[in-house]
Design a protein around this motif. Sequence first.
Motif, short mmCIF file in Angstrom:
data_model
loop_
_atom_site.label_atom_id
_atom_site.label_comp_id
_atom_site.label_asym_id
_atom_site.label_seq_id
_atom_site.Cartn_x
_atom_site.Cartn_y
_atom_site.Cartn_z
N GLN A 188 0.82 -1.20 0.00
CA GLN A 188 0.00 0.00 0.00
C GLN A 188 0.85 1.26 0.00
O GLN A 188 0.50 2.25 -0.65
N ASP A 189 1.98 1.25 0.70
CA ASP A 189 2.84 2.44 0.72
C ASP A 189 3.32 2.80 -0.68
O ASP A 189 3.36 3.99 -1.04
N ALA A 190 3.67 1.79 -1.47
CA ALA A 190 4.13 2.04 -2.83
C ALA A 190 3.00 2.58 -3.70
O ALA A 190 3.21 3.47 -4.54
N ILE A 191 1.80 2.08 -3.48
CA ILE A 191 0.63 2.57 -4.23
C ILE A 191 0.37 4.03 -3.88
O ILE A 191 0.07 4.85 -4.75
N ASP A 192 0.48 4.37 -2.60
CA ASP A 192 0.29 5.76 -2.18
C ASP A 192 1.29 6.69 -2.86
O ASP A 192 0.95 7.83 -3.23
N GLU A 193 2.51 6.22 -3.03
CA GLU A 193 3.53 7.04 -3.69
C GLU A 193 3.19 7.26 -5.16
O GLU A 193 3.41 8.36 -5.70
N VAL A 194 2.65 6.24 -5.82
CA VAL A 194 2.25 6.40 -7.21
C VAL A 194 1.13 7.43 -7.33
O VAL A 194 1.13 8.27 -8.24
N ALA A 195 0.19 7.40 -6.39
CA ALA A 195 -0.89 8.39 -6.39
C ALA A 195 -0.34 9.80 -6.28
O ALA A 195 -0.82 10.73 -6.96
N LYS A 196 0.67 9.98 -5.45
CA LYS A 196 1.28 11.30 -5.29
C LYS A 196 1.96 11.76 -6.57
O LYS A 196 1.89 12.93 -6.95
N VAL A 197 2.63 10.82 -7.26
CA VAL A 197 3.28 11.16 -8.53
C VAL A 197 2.24 11.60 -9.56
O VAL A 197 2.44 12.60 -10.27
N ILE A 198 1.13 10.88 -9.63
CA ILE A 198 0.09 11.23 -10.60
C ILE A 198 -0.47 12.62 -10.29
O ILE A 198 -0.65 13.45 -11.19
#
Length: 286
Positions: free
Chosen positions: A61-71
Amino acid sequence: MSKRVWLITGCSTGFGRELVKVVASKGEIAIGTVRKQEQIAELESINPNLVKGVVLDVQKQDAIDEVAKVIEREFGQLDVLVNNAGYGTLGSIEETSEDEIQRQFDVNVFGCVRMMKLALPFMRKQRSGNILNITSIAGLNGFPGIGIYNGSKFALEGIGEALAAETKHIGIKVTNIEPGPFRTDWAGRSATFNESSIAEYNESANKNMDSIREVSGNQIGDPVRAANAMYEVTILETPPVHLPLGGPAYKRVGIRLQEFKEEVEEFRYLGRPTDYTEEELDKMNG
């Protein structure tokens, strides 16, 4: 930003890689996820101006949250999510370990739900978007030797159907993509084979696993044509909730629907008369 922004998981090979190529060829932006840092450069070489690679494990989930921030930071929008990351575990249900069952569902089901939860806030804000869940014909029909995989894809099918109903009125369109056999790595290095040592499964689970091995690399399905079909479904005004891919998938769907109908009708005498009668309901409610 006028260009659509796509987030496609599982872009190291197969459907994901081909779909990135299609999206970039249409002048749209493809954010593709891979499992290793060294795979990013190769992915972005497809079109450095339109393709962005990110490392992602859908179990984290932490990695997914980071992708959301990049988007949010780099694009401010997300128009299409393609839940493509996944794999198949093969083996008899009895002999598949608890750890492997957990892993199969964590990647194929929970990982996809995590990605939907990433995408939905963007799409709700926009009042538009497409979500494509790459399920399988195995999400509509159970087969020996892939029962746990079947279960994960059946689950994703149901979640996709429900999400389509939940979001249709706000402009978010959900399609379950149901491929048959395609010439990808699904039955090769991407698969996990749990060999059976129980002789009773030789004519069921083991036999089907052998058939899957034999066809690997010689499947009739063309991943490039599949990727084009996936792109096309996202530009339809009213896309389907279900889209089988390939001749074998359509054949299997037809057989499954007929078998299901015949079975339901054959045993209607047993299952149908299990409601309270009108007289009983009158007494209970009176």
